[in-house]
Motif scaffolding. Structure first.
Motif, PDB file in Angstrom:
ATOM      1  N   ARG A 280      -5.901  55.326  20.226  1.00 25.10           N
ATOM      2  CA  ARG A 280      -6.314  54.438  19.129  1.00 25.10           C
ATOM      3  C   ARG A 280      -7.217  55.154  18.133  1.00 25.10           C
ATOM      4  O   ARG A 280      -7.192  54.856  16.931  1.00 25.10           O
ATOM      5  CB  ARG A 280      -7.026  53.214  19.703  1.00 25.10           C
ATOM      6  N   THR A 283      -4.883  57.568  15.787  1.00 24.10           N
ATOM      7  CA  THR A 283      -3.734  57.005  15.063  1.00 24.10           C
ATOM      8  C   THR A 283      -4.159  55.754  14.309  1.00 24.10           C
ATOM      9  O   THR A 283      -5.058  55.024  14.739  1.00 24.10           O
ATOM     10  CB  THR A 283      -2.587  56.640  16.024  1.00 24.10           C
ATOM     11  N   SER A 284      -3.488  55.528  13.203  1.00 25.60           N
ATOM     12  CA  SER A 284      -3.742  54.310  12.435  1.00 25.60           C
ATOM     13  C   SER A 284      -2.823  53.197  12.920  1.00 25.60           C
ATOM     14  O   SER A 284      -1.845  53.446  13.636  1.00 25.60           O
ATOM     15  CB  SER A 284      -3.490  54.561  10.939  1.00 25.60           C
ATOM     16  N   ARG A 285      -3.121  51.981  12.506  1.00 25.64           N
ATOM     17  CA  ARG A 285      -2.279  50.855  12.926  1.00 25.64           C
ATOM     18  C   ARG A 285      -0.876  51.009  12.367  1.00 25.64           C
ATOM     19  O   ARG A 285       0.112  50.674  13.034  1.00 25.64           O
ATOM     20  CB  ARG A 285      -2.892  49.528  12.472  1.00 25.64           C
ATOM     21  N   GLU A 286      -0.759  51.492  11.146  1.00 25.85           N
ATOM     22  CA  GLU A 286       0.563  51.695  10.548  1.00 25.85           C
ATOM     23  C   GLU A 286       1.389  52.692  11.358  1.00 25.85           C
ATOM     24  O   GLU A 286       2.594  52.504  11.559  1.00 25.85           O
ATOM     25  CB  GLU A 286       0.423  52.185   9.100  1.00 25.85           C
ATOM     26  N   GLU A 287       0.746  53.730  11.857  1.00 26.22           N
ATOM     27  CA  GLU A 287       1.459  54.717  12.667  1.00 26.22           C
ATOM     28  C   GLU A 287       1.884  54.126  14.009  1.00 26.22           C
ATOM     29  O   GLU A 287       2.977  54.402  14.508  1.00 26.22           O
ATOM     30  CB  GLU A 287       0.574  55.948  12.885  1.00 26.22           C
ATOM     31  N   ARG A 288       1.024  53.299  14.583  1.00 30.19           N
ATOM     32  CA  ARG A 288       1.368  52.693  15.874  1.00 30.19           C
ATOM     33  C   ARG A 288       2.482  51.662  15.744  1.00 30.19           C
ATOM     34  O   ARG A 288       3.105  51.293  16.743  1.00 30.19           O
ATOM     35  CB  ARG A 288       0.119  52.054  16.500  1.00 30.19           C
ATOM     36  N   LYS A 400       1.790  63.548  14.547  1.00 28.29           N
ATOM     37  CA  LYS A 400       1.428  63.181  13.178  1.00 28.29           C
ATOM     38  C   LYS A 400       1.814  64.289  12.202  1.00 28.29           C
ATOM     39  O   LYS A 400       2.283  64.025  11.083  1.00 28.29           O
ATOM     40  CB  LYS A 400      -0.086  62.909  13.098  1.00 28.29           C
ATOM     41  N   ASN A 411       6.942  57.740  16.316  1.00 28.23           N
ATOM     42  CA  ASN A 411       5.678  57.059  16.583  1.00 28.23           C
ATOM     43  C   ASN A 411       4.740  58.033  17.289  1.00 28.23           C
ATOM     44  O   ASN A 411       5.059  58.542  18.362  1.00 28.23           O
ATOM     45  CB  ASN A 411       5.923  55.828  17.468  1.00 28.23           C
ATOM     46  N   GLU A 436       0.434  46.480  19.712  1.00 25.40           N
ATOM     47  CA  GLU A 436       0.479  46.353  18.251  1.00 25.40           C
ATOM     48  C   GLU A 436       1.689  45.561  17.790  1.00 25.40           C
ATOM     49  O   GLU A 436       1.608  44.792  16.829  1.00 25.40           O
ATOM     50  CB  GLU A 436       0.500  47.753  17.612  1.00 25.40           C
TER      51      GLU A 436
END
Length: 470
Positions: A280, A283-288, A400, A411, A436
């Motif tokens: 967490r 990584t960003s929420r968009e990536e998750r 990433k 992801n 998520e």
């Protein structure tokens, strides 16, 4: 009559007792009415018990024990007495790998008591918290066994645990059989379907090699002295692969095997606790939330050819890792070829279960005070955690980085599965993804880097053995 007997079992019992009593009386009377003269003549030829001073024949060399001495001997041979009073002072000679010299360590009672407590703690983590119970429970019992005063279970040459250790833990026998079983249980289909995820398995090895520098810096601390062989045995913990850790420790630093093995298996068990915060954080929420396409169907021919290809490359490029990789691929080949199903099922079940018991007991047998209760062991535990954290972070960051160049994004959460804790790391990636987005199933995608991590850790071990095993 028979019906009456069935209805009255008490009557049958009384009849049987009367018959037994009669038989006993007859035998006693016949013995007492026998030829007493012959018996007395024979008895006169024997030495008088009174003349021997109360010593039983054939026991003259055994020291006499009075009632008080008997009670005292019982008391001083209890475990409680040994723990509290150091009744069994034990001096153990251990080689200091840093200097190449032997040093003598005195093991006291409270040290063994502490190790027994550690053993029960390991059993608790396995049985109650369900942290790798198949491994931690026998390791815990092995730890308790070897630290029992007067038990001698770890003593050479006939101690139970010593025999197990010498038979397959102190060499490459048990780890290679475990790898064979892992291969038989592993499906390389997700890796074959998406080969680029192998990069994530390789990225996790940064945790292994990066920790070598941290261990080198630890040598500046007081009472800490790791050479490069010991550093390799500690750094391999970052791969989160218990059999590989034991394998390389047996070859490069056998005296560290207990500590590094317990650390490796403990961190494998703690994957669901250690990895999610790192995942967490990086990584960003968009990536998750990234969804990946369903993997293509892998043909049987590809699955059969893959283990042979990997094994061939290991032989050609890094033969020092060919033993580990070869056993892994042998187990996978008998799974995929489809003509030796009995062998495949045996490797997946009975064989790996039996060897896991012996391997874990053998590892526990090395959990003795002189090996565990020292500053170096604490450094090993800390550096093992660091290696595992770096390996997790490396997989995430490389995923990433790959997304900067890929049209079909991956992801980043599956990057954390690059450590070879199969399949727990993949399950953790899937779990965090579902938190998520409940419809985002990453398990099969995460299995690609997960099984690649097994191969990558074996290759890393081969490199270390090739460089420092001479």
């Amino acid at each position: 009559m028979s019906r009456e007997l069935k209805k009255n079992p008490a009557f049958v019992a009384r009849v049987c007792l009367i018959i037994l009593a009669g038989a006993f009386a007859i035998s006693f009377i016949s013995a007492s009415l026998g030829p007493r003269a012959e018996a007395q003549g024979a008895a006169s030829d024997l030495p008088s018990f009174r003349n021997l001073g109360g010593i039983i024949p054939n026991s003259r060399e055994i020291p006499r024990v009075s009632f008080g001495s008997f009670i005292k001997n019982i008391a001083v041979t209890t475990g409680l007495y040994a723990f509290v009073t150091d009744a069994v002072p034990k001096e153990t000679t251990v080689m200091d790998e840093a200097t190449g010299q032997y040093k003598t360590t005195t093991v006291k009672g409270w040290m063994e008591l502490l190790m027994v407590a550690v053993g029960f703690l390991i059993i608790y983590l396995g049985a109650v918290k369900e942290f790798e119970p198949l491994l931690l429970i026998p390791i815990g019992f092995g730890t308790v066994f070897v630290n029992i005063p007067f038990g001698g279970m770890g003593d050479a040459p006939h101690g139970f645990l010593h025999i197990i250790y010498e038979a397959g833990v102190g060499n490459e026998f048990f780890p290679l059989i475990i790898f064979m079983g892992i291969g038989a249980m592993t499906d390389f289909g997700p890796l074959i379907a998406n080969p680029k995820t192998a990069i994530l398995g390789a990225a996790a090895q940064f945790g292994v090699f990066g920790t070598l520098f941290g261990i080198s810096l630890a040598n500046y601390l007081p009472d800490v002295a790791f050479n490069l062989r010991e550093a390799c045995s500690v750094a391999i913990i970052g791969g989160a692969d218990g059999p590989t850790t034991i394998y390389i420790a047996a070859k490069l630093a056998p005296h560290l095997m207990a500590t590094v093995a317990v650390a490796a298996y403990s961190y494998m068990a703690l994957v669901p606790i250690i990895q999610p915060p790192i995942m967490r954080l990086l990584t960003s929420r968009e990536e998750r939330l990234i969804r990946m396409k369903q993997l293509r169907q892998v043909s049987k021919a590809e699955k059969v050819f893959f283990p042979l290809l990997v094994f061939g490359l290991a032989i050609a490029l890094i033969p020092s890792a060919a033993a580990l990789i070869g056993c892994l691929m042998f187990g996978n080949f008998i799974r995929e070829c489809g003509v030796v199903e009995r062998l495949s099922k045996t490797a997946q079940n009975e064989l790996i279960n039996i060897v896991s018991i012996f391997l874990s007991l053998g590892v526990g047998s090395q959990m003795t005070p002189e090996r565990f209760l020292n500053p170096s062991s604490l450094i090993i535990v800390a550096m093992g955690l660091l290696a595992f954290a770096i390996a997790t972070a490396s997989g995430l960051l490389v995923a990433k980085f790959m997304n900067l160049f890929l049209k079909e994004k991956i992801n980043p959460l599956i990057g954390s599965a690059g450590v070879s804790a199969v399949p727990m790391a993949a399950r953790v990636s899937n779990k965090v993804g579902l938190e998520e987005d409940p419809g985002n199933f990453l398990l099969m995608h995460a299995m690609g880097p997960n099984v690649a991590g097994v191969i990558g850790t074996a290759i890393a071990a081969g490199v270390m053995i090739a460089v420092y095993g001479g």
